[in-house]
Design an enzyme around this catalytic site. Structure first.
Site, PDB file in Angstrom:
ATOM      1  N   ARG A  77     100.160 -95.033  81.700  1.00 48.22           N
ATOM      2  CA  ARG A  77     100.169 -94.738  83.130  1.00 48.22           C
ATOM      3  C   ARG A  77     101.526 -95.112  83.732  1.00 48.22           C
ATOM      4  O   ARG A  77     102.124 -96.124  83.380  1.00 48.22           O
ATOM      5  CB  ARG A  77      99.076 -95.526  83.861  1.00 48.22           C
ATOM      6  CG  ARG A  77      97.690 -94.930  83.724  1.00 48.22           C
ATOM      7  CD  ARG A  77      96.669 -95.718  84.498  1.00 48.22           C
ATOM      8  NE  ARG A  77      96.531 -97.062  83.989  1.00 48.22           N
ATOM      9  CZ  ARG A  77      97.106 -98.140  84.491  1.00 48.22           C
ATOM     10  NH1 ARG A  77      97.826 -98.057  85.601  1.00 48.22           N
ATOM     11  NH2 ARG A  77      96.927 -99.317  83.931  1.00 48.22           N
ATOM     12  N   TYR A 205      99.581 -87.477  79.872  1.00 51.56           N
ATOM     13  CA  TYR A 205      99.003 -88.680  79.273  1.00 51.56           C
ATOM     14  C   TYR A 205      97.857 -89.267  80.082  1.00 51.56           C
ATOM     15  O   TYR A 205      98.009 -89.602  81.266  1.00 51.56           O
ATOM     16  CB  TYR A 205     100.055 -89.778  79.056  1.00 51.56           C
ATOM     17  CG  TYR A 205      99.436 -90.870  78.226  1.00 51.56           C
ATOM     18  CD1 TYR A 205      99.360 -90.746  76.846  1.00 51.56           C
ATOM     19  CD2 TYR A 205      98.825 -91.958  78.821  1.00 51.56           C
ATOM     20  CE1 TYR A 205      98.701 -91.686  76.085  1.00 51.56           C
ATOM     21  CE2 TYR A 205      98.161 -92.903  78.067  1.00 51.56           C
ATOM     22  CZ  TYR A 205      98.100 -92.768  76.693  1.00 51.56           C
ATOM     23  OH  TYR A 205      97.440 -93.694  75.946  1.00 51.56           O
ATOM     24  N   LYS A 214      91.064 -92.385  86.716  1.00 52.71           N
ATOM     25  CA  LYS A 214      91.694 -93.344  87.631  1.00 52.71           C
ATOM     26  C   LYS A 214      91.938 -92.721  89.007  1.00 52.71           C
ATOM     27  O   LYS A 214      91.800 -93.399  90.031  1.00 52.71           O
ATOM     28  CB  LYS A 214      93.009 -93.837  87.045  1.00 52.71           C
ATOM     29  CG  LYS A 214      92.872 -94.452  85.657  1.00 52.71           C
ATOM     30  CD  LYS A 214      91.960 -95.658  85.658  1.00 52.71           C
ATOM     31  CE  LYS A 214      91.925 -96.276  84.251  1.00 52.71           C
ATOM     32  NZ  LYS A 214      91.132 -97.507  84.238  1.00 52.71           N
ATOM     33  N   HIS A 234      87.061-101.166  88.815  1.00 53.25           N
ATOM     34  CA  HIS A 234      87.568-101.090  87.445  1.00 53.25           C
ATOM     35  C   HIS A 234      86.760-102.071  86.596  1.00 53.25           C
ATOM     36  O   HIS A 234      87.251-103.129  86.222  1.00 53.25           O
ATOM     37  CB  HIS A 234      89.062-101.461  87.457  1.00 53.25           C
ATOM     38  CG  HIS A 234      89.787-101.180  86.181  1.00 53.25           C
ATOM     39  ND1 HIS A 234      90.939-101.849  85.832  1.00 53.25           N
ATOM     40  CD2 HIS A 234      89.555-100.304  85.182  1.00 53.25           C
ATOM     41  CE1 HIS A 234      91.381-101.379  84.671  1.00 53.25           C
ATOM     42  NE2 HIS A 234      90.563-100.454  84.259  1.00 53.25           N
ATOM     43  N   SER A 256      93.724-103.578  82.722  1.00 48.35           N
ATOM     44  CA  SER A 256      93.888-102.640  81.621  1.00 48.35           C
ATOM     45  C   SER A 256      94.247-103.363  80.326  1.00 48.35           C
ATOM     46  O   SER A 256      95.092-104.266  80.325  1.00 48.35           O
ATOM     47  CB  SER A 256      94.984-101.640  81.965  1.00 48.35           C
ATOM     48  OG  SER A 256      94.643-100.964  83.152  1.00 48.35           O
ATOM     49  N   CYS A 258      92.526-105.480  78.635  1.00 46.50           N
ATOM     50  CA  CYS A 258      92.169-106.902  78.643  1.00 46.50           C
ATOM     51  C   CYS A 258      90.724-107.145  78.221  1.00 46.50           C
ATOM     52  O   CYS A 258      90.164-108.206  78.510  1.00 46.50           O
ATOM     53  CB  CYS A 258      92.455-107.518  80.005  1.00 46.50           C
ATOM     54  SG  CYS A 258      94.221-107.678  80.319  1.00 46.50           S
ATOM     55  N   ASP A 283      84.656 -98.854  81.680  1.00 48.32           N
ATOM     56  CA  ASP A 283      85.904 -98.848  82.461  1.00 48.32           C
ATOM     57  C   ASP A 283      85.693 -98.784  83.971  1.00 48.32           C
ATOM     58  O   ASP A 283      86.478 -99.362  84.712  1.00 48.32           O
ATOM     59  CB  ASP A 283      86.778 -97.662  82.023  1.00 48.32           C
ATOM     60  CG  ASP A 283      88.243 -97.807  82.424  1.00 48.32           C
ATOM     61  OD1 ASP A 283      88.817 -98.880  82.187  1.00 48.32           O
ATOM     62  OD2 ASP A 283      88.805 -96.854  82.986  1.00 48.32           O
ATOM     63  N   ARG A 375      95.300 -94.393  71.926  1.00 42.38           N
ATOM     64  CA  ARG A 375      93.921 -94.416  72.438  1.00 42.38           C
ATOM     65  C   ARG A 375      93.034 -93.420  71.726  1.00 42.38           C
ATOM     66  O   ARG A 375      93.493 -92.507  71.049  1.00 42.38           O
ATOM     67  CB  ARG A 375      93.932 -94.110  73.934  1.00 42.38           C
ATOM     68  CG  ARG A 375      94.663 -95.190  74.738  1.00 42.38           C
ATOM     69  CD  ARG A 375      94.069 -95.418  76.086  1.00 42.38           C
ATOM     70  NE  ARG A 375      94.688 -96.579  76.717  1.00 42.38           N
ATOM     71  CZ  ARG A 375      93.997 -97.497  77.400  1.00 42.38           C
ATOM     72  NH1 ARG A 375      92.702 -97.380  77.543  1.00 42.38           N
ATOM     73  NH2 ARG A 375      94.621 -98.524  77.936  1.00 42.38           N
TER      74      ARG A 375
HETATM   75  P1  GTP Z   1      91.513-100.271  79.492  1.00 35.85           P
HETATM   76  O1  GTP Z   1      90.866 -99.151  78.744  1.00 35.85           O
HETATM   77  O2  GTP Z   1      93.012-100.212  79.446  1.00 35.85           O
HETATM   78  O3  GTP Z   1      91.033-100.425  80.892  1.00 35.85           O
HETATM   79  O4  GTP Z   1      91.241-101.621  78.641  1.00 35.85           O
HETATM   80  P2  GTP Z   1      89.990-102.545  78.279  1.00 35.85           P
HETATM   81  O5  GTP Z   1      89.853-103.601  79.326  1.00 35.85           O
HETATM   82  O6  GTP Z   1      88.780-101.734  77.967  1.00 35.85           O
HETATM   83  O7  GTP Z   1      90.516-103.301  76.963  1.00 35.85           O
HETATM   84  P3  GTP Z   1      89.983-103.305  75.452  1.00 35.85           P
HETATM   85  O8  GTP Z   1      88.561-103.777  75.321  1.00 35.85           O
HETATM   86  O9  GTP Z   1      90.282-101.990  74.853  1.00 35.85           O
HETATM   87  O10 GTP Z   1      90.902-104.433  74.782  1.00 35.85           O
HETATM   88  C1  GTP Z   1      92.279-104.368  74.737  1.00 35.85           C
HETATM   89  C2  GTP Z   1      92.834-105.252  73.648  1.00 35.85           C
HETATM   90  O11 GTP Z   1      92.369-106.589  73.789  1.00 35.85           O
HETATM   91  C3  GTP Z   1      92.436-104.791  72.249  1.00 35.85           C
HETATM   92  O12 GTP Z   1      93.548-104.855  71.411  1.00 35.85           O
HETATM   93  C4  GTP Z   1      91.385-105.780  71.834  1.00 35.85           C
HETATM   94  O13 GTP Z   1      91.330-105.943  70.440  1.00 35.85           O
HETATM   95  C5  GTP Z   1      91.787-107.046  72.575  1.00 35.85           C
HETATM   96  N1  GTP Z   1      90.595-107.892  72.894  1.00 35.85           N
HETATM   97  C6  GTP Z   1      89.438-107.475  73.470  1.00 35.85           C
HETATM   98  N2  GTP Z   1      88.550-108.491  73.573  1.00 35.85           N
HETATM   99  C7  GTP Z   1      89.157-109.594  73.064  1.00 35.85           C
HETATM  100  C8  GTP Z   1      88.754-110.959  72.899  1.00 35.85           C
HETATM  101  O14 GTP Z   1      87.643-111.374  73.222  1.00 35.85           O
HETATM  102  N3  GTP Z   1      89.692-111.802  72.356  1.00 35.85           N
HETATM  103  C9  GTP Z   1      90.925-111.371  71.968  1.00 35.85           C
HETATM  104  N4  GTP Z   1      91.756-112.268  71.434  1.00 35.85           N
HETATM  105  N5  GTP Z   1      91.338-110.091  72.100  1.00 35.85           N
HETATM  106  C10 GTP Z   1      90.467-109.208  72.645  1.00 35.85           C
HETATM  107  C1  SPV Z   2      93.729 -98.209  81.953  1.00 36.73           C
HETATM  108  O1  SPV Z   2      94.977 -98.198  81.855  1.00 36.73           O
HETATM  109  O2  SPV Z   2      93.134 -99.052  82.657  1.00 36.73           O
HETATM  110  C2  SPV Z   2      92.910 -97.223  81.204  1.00 36.73           C
HETATM  111  C3  SPV Z   2      93.602 -96.164  80.441  1.00 36.73           C
HETATM  112  O3  SPV Z   2      91.698 -97.301  81.244  1.00 36.73           O
HETATM  113  S1  SPV Z   2      94.160 -94.849  81.432  1.00 36.73           S
HETATM  114  O4  SPV Z   2      93.064 -93.871  81.576  1.00 36.73           O
HETATM  115  O5  SPV Z   2      95.307 -94.212  80.742  1.00 36.73           O
HETATM  116  O6  SPV Z   2      94.553 -95.323  82.726  1.00 36.73           O
HETATM  117 MN    MN Z   3      90.979 -98.993  82.574  1.00 40.69          MN
END
Ligand code: GTP
Ligand code: SPV
Ligand code: MN
Length: 590
Positions: A77, A205, A214, A234, A256, A258, A283, A375
């Site tokens: 983004r 993207y 979003k 979010h 994001s 996290c 999400d 992704r």
């Molecule tokens: P967006 O789609 O960007 O909104 O992200 P999200 O909040 O859904 O994040 P996601 O669950 O995809 O995690 C992002 C990264 O954090 C990945 O590389 C995971 O492996 C890592 N991660 C997720 N949960 C944990 C956790 O409990 N501990 C650690 N150390 N890493 C984590």
């Molecule tokens: C984020 O960045 O929080 C996402 C991925 O969930 S995107 O749809 O590219 O914004």
């Molecule tokens: Mn997101």
């Protein structure tokens, strides 16, 4: 006027008029009205492969899966190119880029004029939310990107179902996406909340171009939510079912990359046999007070656009199952037999890969094989832990809201806010290290109120007022918590193992909402007492380590409060006084 493949499946005059206007502007050779059918998917996929937009992956290993590479400077983004265009700049507020609607329309219409000559414009009707829900909304995205059409088909309820929901109403989001060869100089993601319009140019993207996500569900969604008295957030939504069949619904806002997708798909450790965690959303949550005074949430999406790196069979088996078929991968690495790979998928990397830029890669290569923000887009029905409630028009009643960021220091593993207003303060002052999900520096702590800094479609101060006001409409408010899975020790190792072990934190949270778990009063809020946090069966984890993960260091908190002040300064003109008072109370308790 223009060649049409298939007539429109709607007689809605507002739809037809707007599509014709935009087609007259962009001047595509062909106009395709999408219907969402399987036949259409097969035809468009075949075309995307023939044109090199998608690569067909190994169909024995990954049936129905395809691969897309974006341009190397179009991989996340673009927050600096994202604008909220309201008549008055104050309505966008100090945390958003603002532009006058007239000027932005002129600029972007200029870019789009004739830009689809020689190309096709696809008309993509979609629903955000399950059919029949009072929260569900209709969007229409016009795009010259087949990748967007096929991704929108996974991410939303796309096709005629949207026209059925819309009927003859004029109330739909108008989204125009013009790729412009992903030219960064013409990259804009512009929102016009007063018209319910989004125009996205110069990118192809994810969050920049899948306009239902979003742009509509969060930025314009949050604008509509304030106007109509609900919340667009979010947040993931999960269902936690105890061994005796009691279900508790929880949402969580993490910035994001996290941990939302991972937490929403959590598989409990063996000591929690009998607990079932199911995913409602990973999400976005749209939440509205119900007649019974509780807050009800729906997931407006139909798929997951998740982070690939770090995803593996150990940490997230549900995600691995969800992406094992009918998935579009973007910017991961490829094996010689057209399987996918990314950092963290397996302990040992394969000896030879093609990296996300299409170059040969070996384990000795300097750069990562997959982009850090590579992704997958997978239908949520692929997830073995998908909650049946995802299609319930009522939504699910929320008992707990969790805020959380990625913090190497300062933030304990878990604490509970004293009440709603304190919880709003905890969410408002959230900080998190920046990630690869947005362009720019990675690893810098920034204030990200409610994980909505990049997604709030109006004045952030007003947004916080809206959160405080919502309390009066909810007689049974969810309890509010804060978590941090990412605290590190002096050696830089994570103090908490995370992933499935997060069940232990979730269990305490569920028990707190049910009035079952004890807690101790700490300066930040309620924290688990030593007997209320289940450490049974944890390897290499002692009560000492928990104490370290829970530690509140006054020196660190002094800096933390000063860091929060930066945000409060920025929002000063519209900052709710309740939050300034909460700050004072926190300082007093420290
Ligand atoms: P967006 O789609 O960007 O909104 O992200 P999200 O909040 O859904 O994040 P996601 O669950 O995809 O995690 C992002 C990264 O954090 C990945 O590389 C995971 O492996 C890592 N991660 C997720 N949960 C944990 C956790 O409990 N501990 C650690 N150390 N890493 C984590
Ligand atoms: C984020 O960045 O929080 C996402 C991925 O969930 S995107 O749809 O590219 O914004
Ligand atoms: Mn997101």
């Amino acid at each position: 006027m223009i060649y049409k493949i298939k007539p429109p499946h709607t007689s809605n005059p507002a739809v037809i008029r707007w599509v014709e206007e935009m087609a007259a502007l962009c001047q595509p050779d062909t106009l395709v009205w999408c219907d969402g059918s399987d036949e259409e998917k097969a035809r468009l996929t075949e075309e995307a492969v023939a044109r090199g937009i998608l690569i067909k992956l190994n169909q024995e290993k990954l049936p129905g899966c395809y691969y897309h590479r974006s341009k190397p400077d179009d991989v996340a983004r673009s927050e600096d190119r994202t604008f909220i265009c309201t008549s008055a700049a104050e309505d966008a507020g100090p945390t958003n880029n603002w532009a006058a609607p007239k000027e932005m329309y002129r600029k972007l219409h200029g870019f789009c004029a004739g830009a689809m000559r020689g190309h096709t414009m696809y008309v993509v009707p979609y629903l955000m939310g399950p059919p029949g829900s009072s929260l569900t909304k209709v969007g229409l995205e016009l795009t010259d990107s087949l990748y967007v059409v096929l991704s929108m088909r996974i991410m939303t309820r796309m096709g005629n179902v949207a026209y059925e929901h819309l009927g003859q109403s004029e109330d739909f989001n108008r989204g125009l996406h013009c790729m412009l060869e992903a030219d960064p100089a013409r990259r804009y993601i512009a929102h016009f909340p007063e018209d319910n319009v989004v125009i996205s140019t110069g990118s192809n993207y994810g969050g920049n171009v899948l306009l239902g996500k979003k742009c509509f569900a969060l930025r314009l969604g949050s604008w509509l939510a304030r106007k109509e008295g609900w919340l667009a957030e979010h947040m993931l939504i999960l269902s936690a079912e105890s061994p005796d069949g009691e279900k508790t619904y929880v949402t969580a806002a993490f910035p994001s990359a996290c941990g939302k997708t991972n937490f929403a798909m959590l598989v409990p450790p063996p000591q929690f046999a009998g607990w079932k965690i199911r995913t409602v959303g990973d999400d976005i949550a749209w939440m509205k007070p119900g007649a019974d005074g509780r807050l009800y949430a729906i997931n407006p999406e139909k798929g997951y656009f998740g982070v690939a790196p770090g995803t593996n069979a150990e940490t997230n088996p549900n995600a691995m199952a969800a992406i094992s078929h009918d998935t579009i991968y973007t910017n991961v690495a490829l094996t010689p037999d057209l399987d996918v790979w990314w950092e963290g998928k397996t302990r040992e990397p394969p000896p030879q890969l093609t990296d996300w830029k299409g170059r040969p890669w070996t384990p000795g290569s300097k750069e990562t094989a997959a982009h850090a923000n590579s992704r997958f887009a997978a239908p949520m029905s692929n997830n073995p832990a998908c909650a049946p409630e995802v299609n319930d028009p009522q939504g699910v009643p929320i008992s707990a809201i969790i805020f959380g960021g990625r913090r190497a220091t300062t933030m304990p593993l878990v604490y509970q806010a004293f009440n709603w207003i304190h919880g709003v303060y905890v969410g408002a002052t959230m900080g998190s290290e920046t990630t690869a999900a947005a362009t720019g520096a990675v690893g810098k702590v920034r204030r990200d109120p409610m994980a909505m800094l990049p997604f709030c479609g109006y004045n952030m101060g007003q947004y916080l007022h809206h959160w405080l006001r919502m309390r009066k409409k909810i007689s049974v408010p969810p309890r509010i918590f804060h978590v941090n899975w990412f605290r590190r020790d002096e050696q830089g190792n994570y103090l908490w193992p995370g992933f499935s072990e997060n069940m232990r934190v979730l269990k305490w949270i569920v028990d707190r909402t049910r009035g079952r778990a004890d807690a101790c009063e700490a300066p930040l809020g309620w924290v688990p007492g030593p007997r209320d946090f289940d450490l049974r069966g944890m390897k290499d984890f002692s009560p000492d380590k928990l104490a370290q993960a829970q530690n509140i260091n006054v020196e660190e908190w002094r800096r933390e409060v000063l860091g929060q002040d930066d945000l409060f300064f920025e929002l000063y003109a519209d900052l709710p006084k309740e939050l300034t008072l909460q700050r004072e109370l926190l300082v007093a308790r420290l």
